[in-house]
Design a protein around this motif. Structure first.
Motif: not given
Length: 406
Positions: A190-201, A211-222
């Motif tokens: 969750g430290e990087i939450s947007r597609w235009d975060h400097p580390r990604l850019v 500028r959109e939020e990154i929607a991280v999808l998972s099964r949420n097993e735990n």
């Protein structure tokens, strides 16, 4: 049927006749010949070389059952009857359940064995193995580090990897995303939450205006963005701990996660490239429904994991070597665990055997252990279903009481 549209006609209620030189012995020999014809691998190889099509294993199984139960001479069954079926219980981690769905019927069609395999999640593996009723267990490597090697034999079976999938709303940018494993860990935390975060850019200039939020999808097993196996793969790649942000459940299985990601703009999912899920991932990429992020290091950009990029990841048994740089970074090894000493019922004395009989009634017998090992030798040497895994034979000796040599 014996091949394609070629059939044979068999008298299923034959009568012996001295005058016609027809005996039940010759009838039995005929039935056993056709049984051999249907089952033997050498026959199948000759058929392929001659341009014929061998029958599917499922059809062969039906025909063999018919030969054994319906064809008679003078009222008696002509086919030699198999030995009683041996029930072999095993437990398989859910990541390998697809392949076992292919392996089980293929093996049961050629061996007098009833494979009863349960599917367990990572968190349930310890309890499944310690129940004492399993002849073998398939799970990822971290689980096996908890077992004492004096009591169990661990055989490396397969190496599998995770693909980082992205959906940037169908734009061409989704096929050109690059990131390090460290950056991926920051997205999962969750430290990087947007597609235009400097580390990604930094590695993806085309994301500067997304500028959109990154929607991280998972099964949420735990309860987090990381399933147990993904968390273990991240730890291994980073050689340290990983923190995954809490996440709601988006689906009940990885296939549903993939389908949801394909219709969710600006989403990301990290999924194992295994079995039917791996095939569906490849289809989605080819159709442009989503893209795959390249995992980069100082020297290499890795796209989808392939056998070429996974083969260097497999350690040589008995040798402690560093993982080579040509190895796809986000991977795990899957192991099969056997008991080192099967058959507690085969005690050293009659008195000892009588005492242990009731205590060990649910413990695997020597016969079941032997059949389990034979099944895995067949899988490693004869099962030819194509897959994205790397097989490695690292089987140590397994002792069988009163059954045979090592």
């Amino acid at each position: 049927p014996i091949s394609g549209y070629t059939y044979i006609v068999i008298d299923k209620d034959a009568r012996s006749s001295r005058r016609r030189h027809r005996t039940c012995e010759s009838h039995r020999a005929m039935v056993e010949f056709w049984r051999w014809f249907l089952e033997d691998a050498a026959v199948e190889e000759v058929m392929h070389r001659r341009g014929f099509v061998a029958l599917p294993k499922t059809v062969v199984s039906i025909l063999i059952t018919w030969l054994k139960s319906e064809v008679r001479c003078d009222g008696a069954l002509s086919a030699l009857q198999d030995d009683p079926t041996v029930v072999v219980c095993g437990s398989v981690q859910q990541e390998a359940s697809y392949e076992f769905g292919l392996m089980e019927p293929a093996y049961e069609a050629i061996a007098p064995v009833d494979l009863e395999t349960l599917t367990h999640a990572y968190a349930d593996g310890d309890a499944a193995w310690r129940s004492g009723s399993l002849a073998f267990m398939v799970s990822i490597d971290d689980l096996h580090k908890k077992e004492q090697t004096e009591a169990a034999v661990h055989m490396m079976w397969q190496t599998f990897a995770f693909a980082v999938l992205v959906n940037l709303d169908g734009t061409s940018a989704q096929s050109a995303v690059r990131m390090t494993v460290q950056t991926l860990a920051q997205v999962l935390s969750g430290e990087i939450s947007r597609w235009d975060h400097p580390r990604l850019v930094t590695d993806n200039l085309h994301l500067a205006g997304v500028r959109e939020e990154i929607a991280v999808l998972s099964r949420n097993e735990n309860g987090t963005r990381c399933e147990h196996s993904l968390e273990l793969a991240m730890r291994a790649a980073l050689q340290g701990g990983v923190s995954c942000a809490p996440s709601p459940a988006h689906s009940t299985n990885d296939m549903q996660v993939l389908e949801r990601m394909a219709t969710t703009p600006y989403s990301m999912a990290v999924l194992p490239m295994m079995g039917s899920l791996g095939e569906r991932i490849g289809q989605g990429i080819r159709k442009g429904k989503f893209g795959v992020a390249k995992l980069k290091d100082d020297a290499t950009d890795f796209s989808l994991p392939t056998e070429t990029s996974l083969a260097p990841c497999v350690p040589v048994p008995g040798q402690d070597t560093e993982t080579p740089r040509s190895c796809y970074p986000l991977h795990l090894h899957m192991f099969v665990t056997f008991k080192r000493d099967y058959g507690p019922h085969c005690a050293h004395s009659a008195d000892d055997s009588a005492v242990r009989k009731e205590e060990d009634k649910d413990v695997v017998t020597a016969e079941q252990g032997l059949e389990a090992v034979k099944f895995w030798l067949w899988e490693l040497t004869e099962f030819t279903e194509e897959r994205v895994f790397v097989d490695v034979l690292a089987l140590g000796p397994v002792r069988m009481h009163s059954v045979g040599p090592e």
